[in-house]
Motif scaffolding. Structure first.
Motif, PDB file in Angstrom:
ATOM      1  N   SER A  85      19.425 -35.402  27.394  1.00 51.54           N
ATOM      2  CA  SER A  85      20.348 -34.788  26.442  1.00 51.54           C
ATOM      3  C   SER A  85      21.486 -35.714  26.033  1.00 51.54           C
ATOM      4  CB  SER A  85      20.905 -33.489  27.022  1.00 51.54           C
ATOM      5  OG  SER A  85      21.547 -33.726  28.267  1.00 51.54           O
ATOM      6  N   ASP A  86      21.877 -36.632  26.919  1.00 55.46           N
ATOM      7  CA  ASP A  86      22.934 -37.561  26.560  1.00 55.46           C
ATOM      8  C   ASP A  86      22.444 -39.009  26.575  1.00 55.46           C
ATOM      9  OD1 ASP A  86      22.544 -37.830  29.258  1.00 55.46           O
ATOM     10  OD2 ASP A  86      24.654 -37.605  29.832  1.00 55.46           O
ATOM     11  N   ALA A  87      21.131 -39.194  26.533  1.00 61.04           N
ATOM     12  CA  ALA A  87      20.547 -40.538  26.509  1.00 61.04           C
ATOM     13  C   ALA A  87      20.548 -41.074  25.079  1.00 61.04           C
ATOM     14  CB  ALA A  87      19.126 -40.508  27.051  1.00 61.04           C
ATOM     15  N   PRO A  88      20.486 -42.386  24.907  1.00 60.43           N
ATOM     16  CA  PRO A  88      20.385 -42.946  23.546  1.00 60.43           C
ATOM     17  C   PRO A  88      19.058 -42.525  22.905  1.00 60.43           C
ATOM     18  CG  PRO A  88      20.986 -44.644  25.157  1.00 60.43           C
ATOM     19  CD  PRO A  88      20.557 -43.446  25.935  1.00 60.43           C
ATOM     20  N   TRP A  89      19.050 -42.400  21.576  1.00 61.27           N
ATOM     21  CA  TRP A  89      17.804 -42.121  20.867  1.00 61.27           C
ATOM     22  C   TRP A  89      16.873 -43.321  21.005  1.00 61.27           C
ATOM     23  CZ3 TRP A  89      17.207 -37.281  19.004  1.00 61.27           C
ATOM     24  CH2 TRP A  89      18.354 -36.518  18.776  1.00 61.27           C
ATOM     25  N   ALA A  90      15.590 -43.061  21.072  1.00 58.44           N
ATOM     26  CA  ALA A  90      14.611 -44.133  21.227  1.00 58.44           C
ATOM     27  C   ALA A  90      14.721 -45.131  20.069  1.00 58.44           C
ATOM     28  CB  ALA A  90      13.202 -43.557  21.283  1.00 58.44           C
ATOM     29  N   ARG A  91      14.717 -46.419  20.419  1.00 55.61           N
ATOM     30  CA  ARG A  91      14.912 -47.447  19.393  1.00 55.61           C
ATOM     31  C   ARG A  91      13.747 -47.513  18.410  1.00 55.61           C
ATOM     32  NH1 ARG A  91      16.327 -49.969  24.118  1.00 55.61           N
ATOM     33  NH2 ARG A  91      14.296 -51.008  24.175  1.00 55.61           N
ATOM     34  N   ASP A  92      12.533 -47.337  18.942  1.00 55.52           N
ATOM     35  CA  ASP A  92      11.358 -47.453  18.081  1.00 55.52           C
ATOM     36  C   ASP A  92      10.224 -46.630  18.681  1.00 55.52           C
ATOM     37  OD1 ASP A  92      10.439 -48.994  20.276  1.00 55.52           O
ATOM     38  OD2 ASP A  92      11.168 -50.834  19.350  1.00 55.52           O
ATOM     39  N   ARG A  93       9.075 -46.663  18.024  1.00 61.56           N
ATOM     40  CA  ARG A  93       7.944 -45.852  18.487  1.00 61.56           C
ATOM     41  C   ARG A  93       7.428 -46.326  19.835  1.00 61.56           C
ATOM     42  NH1 ARG A  93       4.159 -43.756  13.500  1.00 61.56           N
ATOM     43  NH2 ARG A  93       5.860 -43.085  12.140  1.00 61.56           N
ATOM     44  N   ALA A  94       7.506 -47.620  20.104  1.00 58.03           N
ATOM     45  CA  ALA A  94       7.024 -48.137  21.382  1.00 58.03           C
ATOM     46  C   ALA A  94       7.829 -47.544  22.539  1.00 58.03           C
ATOM     47  CB  ALA A  94       7.113 -49.662  21.394  1.00 58.03           C
ATOM     48  N   GLU A  95       9.151 -47.445  22.349  1.00 60.22           N
ATOM     49  CA  GLU A  95       9.978 -46.876  23.409  1.00 60.22           C
ATOM     50  C   GLU A  95       9.678 -45.387  23.583  1.00 60.22           C
ATOM     51  OE1 GLU A  95      14.694 -46.160  24.533  1.00 60.22           O
ATOM     52  OE2 GLU A  95      14.142 -47.687  23.034  1.00 60.22           O
ATOM     53  N   LEU A  96       9.460 -44.690  22.470  1.00 57.94           N
ATOM     54  CA  LEU A  96       9.146 -43.266  22.562  1.00 57.94           C
ATOM     55  C   LEU A  96       7.762 -43.061  23.175  1.00 57.94           C
ATOM     56  CD1 LEU A  96      10.803 -40.821  21.920  1.00 57.94           C
ATOM     57  CD2 LEU A  96       9.696 -40.680  19.683  1.00 57.94           C
ATOM     58  N   ASP A  97       6.824 -43.964  22.875  1.00 65.72           N
ATOM     59  CA  ASP A  97       5.498 -43.890  23.506  1.00 65.72           C
ATOM     60  C   ASP A  97       5.613 -43.980  25.025  1.00 65.72           C
ATOM     61  OD1 ASP A  97       4.221 -43.663  21.082  1.00 65.72           O
ATOM     62  OD2 ASP A  97       3.628 -45.773  20.955  1.00 65.72           O
ATOM     63  N   ALA A  98       6.462 -44.903  25.495  1.00 67.16           N
ATOM     64  CA  ALA A  98       6.628 -45.079  26.938  1.00 67.16           C
ATOM     65  C   ALA A  98       7.250 -43.834  27.570  1.00 67.16           C
ATOM     66  CB  ALA A  98       7.491 -46.306  27.212  1.00 67.16           C
ATOM     67  N   LEU A  99       8.213 -43.246  26.882  1.00 70.68           N
ATOM     68  CA  LEU A  99       8.852 -42.033  27.397  1.00 70.68           C
ATOM     69  C   LEU A  99       7.848 -40.894  27.494  1.00 70.68           C
ATOM     70  CD1 LEU A  99      12.231 -42.120  25.412  1.00 70.68           C
ATOM     71  CD2 LEU A  99      11.910 -42.551  27.847  1.00 70.68           C
ATOM     72  N   TRP A 100       6.996 -40.765  26.481  1.00 67.25           N
ATOM     73  CA  TRP A 100       6.034 -39.666  26.500  1.00 67.25           C
ATOM     74  C   TRP A 100       4.898 -39.891  27.490  1.00 67.25           C
ATOM     75  CZ3 TRP A 100       5.111 -34.854  24.405  1.00 67.25           C
ATOM     76  CH2 TRP A 100       6.212 -34.310  23.717  1.00 67.25           C
ATOM     77  N   ARG A 101       4.575 -41.135  27.762  1.00 62.92           N
ATOM     78  CA  ARG A 101       3.594 -41.385  28.819  1.00 62.92           C
ATOM     79  C   ARG A 101       4.117 -40.851  30.137  1.00 62.92           C
ATOM     80  NH1 ARG A 101       2.949 -44.391  32.982  1.00 62.92           N
ATOM     81  NH2 ARG A 101       4.893 -45.502  32.591  1.00 62.92           N
TER      82      ARG A 101
END
Length: 721
Positions: free
Chosen positions: A157-173
């Motif tokens: 909730s207070d984390a930085p927004w994902a910089r790009d799709r690769a970072e969001l992919d890692a988070l969702w994994r």
């Protein structure tokens, strides 16, 4: 709170309908040709009309009178994005950067009834969600290594927004791996887990696709109202109907107020007298992850569901069973889940009615009898009273009767137990206070125009003039705070416990359809804050609540769970005090009682265990990551389970009860023994027991002339000379 919706008498005459109709015709903005209606959601003319009404009512008649400007626009943007993606799991940083152009424009757009920015941002969110669901389902085809050392940050909730799709992919994994591990720890086979999660993710996509223009409009307008004040909100026509049902209790259910938090259904409050309250195993802060019908029907995974759909699943015919799969608040963020079986029922006045009990306190010299009146809500059967029924039920009538019964039993003092009492009828709060004072004002109510109305004790008689205490906690709110504050200001009794919730505002429901000339259809309702409560001393109950005379060292509710923890909550304020006659409990006697209480608590093993449980709970709530190593995760869960059981058994030993061997995996009304034991054996309610001792101290010390009360040499006790 139940007393949030007071009669319209606190509001001024709002609007001339003809003027509003003309305003709507002038400001309604036609749909933009650039938006394809068949491809994207778009606002309707009805929603544009509702937006004009809402902005006018908010700026002119809300208690706060907040102008719609750039400051509100910025807050609206933040709140709207938070409502779409509270855990920052879908939007990319580039999306957020693109939305910045709206930061100072939403106010101007809303004043023009231009709602398109909300729909544009929603469509981008929906596309990002589709991408994540596709990725999650693809990940389910892979094998996860649960032996490696890896952790997952579940609270972003207070984390930085994902910089790009690769970072969001890692988070969702990591998210999918965590979801998989959670179900594996619950005993499900891998094949079943893959199918359960596949359905969960695809259902998330389907339900997001089913969001309609009205849902987007409600979310956007609530971003506006919440930017002004937390108890003001807009209800769409469908939500209005659910609100009506909740207020009238006209459908059978479990008696719990629910809300969405991230993708979970969170228990916000337990309704006194309902099935959940009676069972005692569902608590505020618990997260409902599954709902099953009957004793054996398959549990439906409801993670990611819309709140109203979860509510529809939980509701059902009276005397039928519903099973809830719950992640308890006190087990930490990663479970394990437990199953709670409840029998649906209608919540009736008799279930919320005041009840009495008696506690004997051995003071050494003698045994004193303390009467306890447990009051879960301030209730009044309006329909029966309107019919002229001479025997209609109400809080003040029931308490008057119970006082008489307790006096017949020879009690030496009475405790009014208002713990968990979220409020109710203002009339009953006033009349209940009148049972304990001869006459005088009870509460002041200031409306948005600054006019103050004083509510007075309507009955010059007194039902009880003996020693009195009011027991409160962080869930005691609104009408409870009016009563406790008045008793404290009159020095009529001692307020014991923890600071109350701090809700000192009044709301009214406005049917927007009726504001049109001729009446409209499908505009919804606005719940708007129109007034504020003040004590007879001039102090507000808002924000700070009522501070106890005798504080308990165990704080069950932290500040961020009270009114003061709500963004944009109205601040504490004060007005001129009104004339009233205070009673006899002066500061010297109060301090004498407090020091005796403090001396006992400092040496109390029971209170030490309660404080230990509180501190441990705070530690768990501060955790934002979990391990994805299966062995370590199982060990952590088992350690927490054994820790809870050991602490409970130590408390049971202190109060003289036998230990438990284990916690039941499935809680039903039949095996919810902890709450049943509290009712049958009050020794487990440590706070109530100590409150009875405090009142016994008041009885004993009040018999000593003030000149003979002195502090002991060690400062720990108060003794007569």
């Amino acid at each position: 709170m139940p007393d949030a919706c007071q009669p319209m008498r606190y509001m001024t005459n709002f609007i001339f309908r003809a003027l509003l109709t003309a305003l709507l015709l002038i400001t309604a903005t036609p749909p933009r040709a650039s938006v394809a209606a068949d491809a994207y959601l778009a606002p309707t003319q009805t929603q544009q009309q509702a937006a004009v009404l809402i902005t006018h009512l908010m700026s002119k008649y809300h208690y706060r009178r907040t102008p719609l400007d750039d400051r509100i626009s910025a807050a609206m943007l933040d709140r709207y994005l938070e409502s779409l993606d509270p855990n920052r799991s879908y939007f990319l940083a580039e999306d957020i950067a693109a939305f910045e152009k709206y930061r100072t424009e939403l106010d101007d757009s809303l004043l023009r009834a231009d709602l398109y920015p909300a729909y544009i941002m929603f469509e981008i969110f929906r596309e990002r969600l589709r991408q994540r669901v596709d990725q999650a389902c693809a990940l389910l085809q892979e094998e996860f290594d649960f032996d490696m050392e890896e952790s997952y940050r579940f609270d972003r909730s207070d984390a930085p927004w994902a910089r790009d799709r690769a970072e969001l992919d890692a988070l969702w994994r990591q998210r999918v791996k965590n979801d998989f591990l959670g179900l594996r720890l619950a005993g499900k086979a891998d094949a079943e887990i893959r199918e359960t999660l596949r359905k969960r993710y695809r259902r998330l996509e389907t339900r997001t696709a089913q969001i309609n223009a009205g849902d987007v409009f409600q979310r956007f307008m609530n971003a506006y109202t919440a930017a002004v004040e937390p108890h003001t909100s807009y209800f769409s026509p469908r939500t209005s109907e659910n609100f009506r049902i909740n207020m009238s209790l006209s459908l059978e259910g479990i008696g719990a107020v629910l809300q969405n938090e991230n993708e979970y259904t969170l228990v916000r409050r337990i309704v006194p007298g309902g099935p959940a309250d009676k069972c005692g195993q569902l608590h505020p802060g618990d997260r409902i992850t599954g709902v099953g019908q009957g004793a054996a029907e398959e549990m439906v995974d409801v993670v990611g569901w819309r709140l109203d759909d979860v509510v529809d699943l939980i509701r059902g015919p009276k005397n039928t069973q519903v099973r809830l799969q719950v992640l308890p608040k006190d087990t930490g963020p990663d479970g394990p889940a437990r199953t709670i079986g409840l029998v649906r029922n209608r919540i009736v006045l008799e279930e919320q009615a005041a009840q009495k009990s008696v506690i004997e306190v051995n003071t050494g010299a003698e045994a004193l009898k303390v009467g306890v009146i447990d009051l879960p809500a301030f209730y009044l059967d309006f329909e029966a009273r309107a019919r002229g029924d001479q025997d209609y039920r109400s809080t003040s009538r029931d308490v008057r009767r119970l006082i008489g019964e307790l006096q017949a039993e020879g009690v030496d003092g009475i405790i009014m137990d208002l713990r968990g009492n979220g409020g109710g009828s203002l009339v009953e709060a006033t009349e209940l206070t009148g049972l304990f004072i001869p006459e005088g004002p009870v509460v002041q109510v200031r409306d948005a125009g600054g006019r103050i109305e004083v509510e007075k004790d309507p009955d010059p008689g007194v039902a009880y003039s003996g020693p009195l205490a009011v027991l409160v906690d962080g869930h005691s709110a609104s009408a409870s705070e009016i009563f406790a504050g008045a008793i404290q200001d009159y020095r009529r009794g001692l307020v014991i416990g923890e600071p109350t919730y701090g809700k000192g505002t009044v709301q009214s429901i406005i049917d927007l359809d009726r504001m049109m000339d001729p009446p409209g259809e499908g505009l919804g309702q606005l719940k708007v804050t129109v007034a504020q409560f003040f004590r007879v001393s001039g102090s507000s109950t808002q924000h700070r609540g009522v501070m106890p005379d005798i504080p308990m060292p165990v704080i069950a509710v932290d500040d961020d769970e009270r009114e003061s923890g709500n963004d944009n909550a109205l601040p504490w304020a004060e007005v001129r005090p009104v004339r009233y006659h205070a009673e006899t409990i002066g500061p010297q006697l109060t301090e004498a009682v407090r020091l005796r209480h403090q001396s006992r608590v400092e040496s109390s093993e029971a209170f030490r265990l309660l404080a230990e449980a509180r501190d441990r709970q705070r530690e768990l709530e501060a955790v934002k990551t979990v391990t994805l190593n299966e062995k370590h995760r199982r060990a952590e869960q088992e350690a927490r389970k054994q820790e809870r059981l050991a602490r409970e058994n130590r408390l049971r030993a202190v109060v003289g009860l036998p230990p438990r061997d284990s916690e039941p995996e499935e809680w039903t009304e039949e095996n919810a023994v902890v709450e049943e034991e509290k009712k049958e054996d009050p020794r487990l309610d440590v706070v109530l027991q100590e409150s009875a001792r405090v009142l016994a101290d008041l009885v004993e010390l009040a018999q000593v002339p003030p000149s003979r009360v002195r502090t002991a040499g060690n400062g720990k006790d108060i003794l007569p000379d």
